[in-house]
Motif scaffolding. Structure first.
Motif, mmCIF file in Angstrom:
data_model
loop_
_atom_site.group_PDB
_atom_site.id
_atom_site.type_symbol
_atom_site.label_atom_id
_atom_site.label_comp_id
_atom_site.label_asym_id
_atom_site.label_seq_id
_atom_site.Cartn_x
_atom_site.Cartn_y
_atom_site.Cartn_z
ATOM 1 N N PRO A 1 -22.255 47.725 -43.613
ATOM 2 C CA PRO A 1 -22.097 46.035 -44.359
ATOM 3 C C PRO A 1 -23.009 45.758 -45.327
ATOM 4 O O PRO A 1 -22.632 45.157 -46.084
ATOM 5 C CB PRO A 1 -22.198 45.373 -42.900
ATOM 6 C CG PRO A 1 -21.763 46.211 -41.756
ATOM 7 C CD PRO A 1 -22.390 47.736 -42.203
ATOM 8 N N LEU A 2 -24.361 46.248 -44.925
ATOM 9 C CA LEU A 2 -25.262 46.038 -46.038
ATOM 10 C C LEU A 2 -24.935 46.607 -47.404
ATOM 11 O O LEU A 2 -25.077 46.067 -48.571
ATOM 12 C CB LEU A 2 -26.711 46.457 -45.773
ATOM 13 C CG LEU A 2 -27.832 46.291 -46.629
ATOM 14 C CD1 LEU A 2 -27.884 44.690 -47.085
ATOM 15 C CD2 LEU A 2 -28.869 46.788 -46.197
ATOM 16 N N MET A 3 -24.446 47.922 -47.216
ATOM 17 C CA MET A 3 -24.034 48.692 -48.634
ATOM 18 C C MET A 3 -22.967 47.959 -49.311
ATOM 19 O O MET A 3 -22.692 47.881 -50.404
ATOM 20 C CB MET A 3 -23.778 49.908 -48.462
ATOM 21 C CG MET A 3 -24.794 51.114 -48.067
ATOM 22 S SD MET A 3 -24.432 52.765 -48.039
ATOM 23 C CE MET A 3 -23.845 52.829 -46.367
ATOM 24 N N ALA A 4 -21.995 47.278 -48.575
ATOM 25 C CA ALA A 4 -20.872 46.439 -49.157
ATOM 26 C C ALA A 4 -21.335 45.274 -49.700
ATOM 27 O O ALA A 4 -20.934 44.998 -50.780
ATOM 28 C CB ALA A 4 -19.615 46.338 -47.983
ATOM 29 N N ALA A 5 -22.092 44.640 -49.196
ATOM 30 C CA ALA A 5 -22.757 43.414 -49.539
ATOM 31 C C ALA A 5 -23.474 43.684 -50.798
ATOM 32 O O ALA A 5 -23.062 43.092 -51.920
ATOM 33 C CB ALA A 5 -23.587 42.548 -48.691
ATOM 34 N N LEU A 6 -24.284 44.592 -50.855
ATOM 35 C CA LEU A 6 -24.932 44.979 -52.241
ATOM 36 C C LEU A 6 -24.171 45.408 -53.142
ATOM 37 O O LEU A 6 -24.290 45.055 -54.314
ATOM 38 C CB LEU A 6 -26.093 46.544 -51.818
ATOM 39 C CG LEU A 6 -27.116 45.906 -50.715
ATOM 40 C CD1 LEU A 6 -27.876 46.978 -50.420
ATOM 41 C CD2 LEU A 6 -28.009 44.784 -51.365
ATOM 42 N N ASP A 7 -22.963 46.038 -52.728
ATOM 43 C CA ASP A 7 -22.102 46.690 -54.173
ATOM 44 C C ASP A 7 -21.346 45.324 -54.503
ATOM 45 O O ASP A 7 -21.376 45.334 -55.723
ATOM 46 C CB ASP A 7 -21.047 47.693 -53.369
ATOM 47 C CG ASP A 7 -20.301 48.382 -54.409
ATOM 48 O OD1 ASP A 7 -20.873 48.767 -55.247
ATOM 49 O OD2 ASP A 7 -19.062 48.126 -54.238
ATOM 50 N N GLU A 8 -21.135 44.326 -53.864
ATOM 51 C CA GLU A 8 -20.388 43.278 -54.262
ATOM 52 C C GLU A 8 -21.243 42.474 -55.200
ATOM 53 O O GLU A 8 -20.984 41.887 -56.056
ATOM 54 C CB GLU A 8 -19.681 42.440 -53.046
ATOM 55 C CG GLU A 8 -18.990 41.381 -53.622
ATOM 56 C CD GLU A 8 -18.175 40.697 -52.433
ATOM 57 O OE1 GLU A 8 -17.639 39.535 -52.585
ATOM 58 O OE2 GLU A 8 -18.009 41.437 -51.450
#
Length: 89
Positions: free
Chosen positions: A55-62
């Motif tokens: 979930p952190l990677m998804a947020a950082l990507d966005e």
């Protein structure tokens, strides 16, 4: 065991007053427990977050923040090892 280069001369120690507060957008997208990572990243230009947290990677990507999954980081760097004269992490 994999190895990561560790150089205490490049270490940056941040105090709470050194990190910026986060925008409402970031607060809404990044879990409370992970917000300190984004604050530290913003205080250290050119840094990236290494994580296994999907979930952190998804947020950082966005958000457009630099990150690498841990396995990718280890593959690219060859793992963890101290520089000569260092004791390592």
């Amino acid at each position: 065991m994999a190895a990561v280069r560790f150089d205490s001369l490049k270490c940056v120690v941040l105090s709470p007053g050194d990190v910026p507060s986060l925008s409402g957008t970031v607060v809404g997208m990044v879990k409370d427990d992970d917000q300190y990572l984004v604050q530290a990243q913003l205080a250290a230009p050119g840094s990236l977050i290494v994580t296994t947290d999907v979930p952190l990677m998804a947020a950082l990507d966005e958000l457009g923040h630099a990150y690498l999954p841990r396995e990718e980081f280890l593959r690219r760097t060859g793992g963890i090892r101290a520089l000569p004269g260092e004791s390592g992490p």
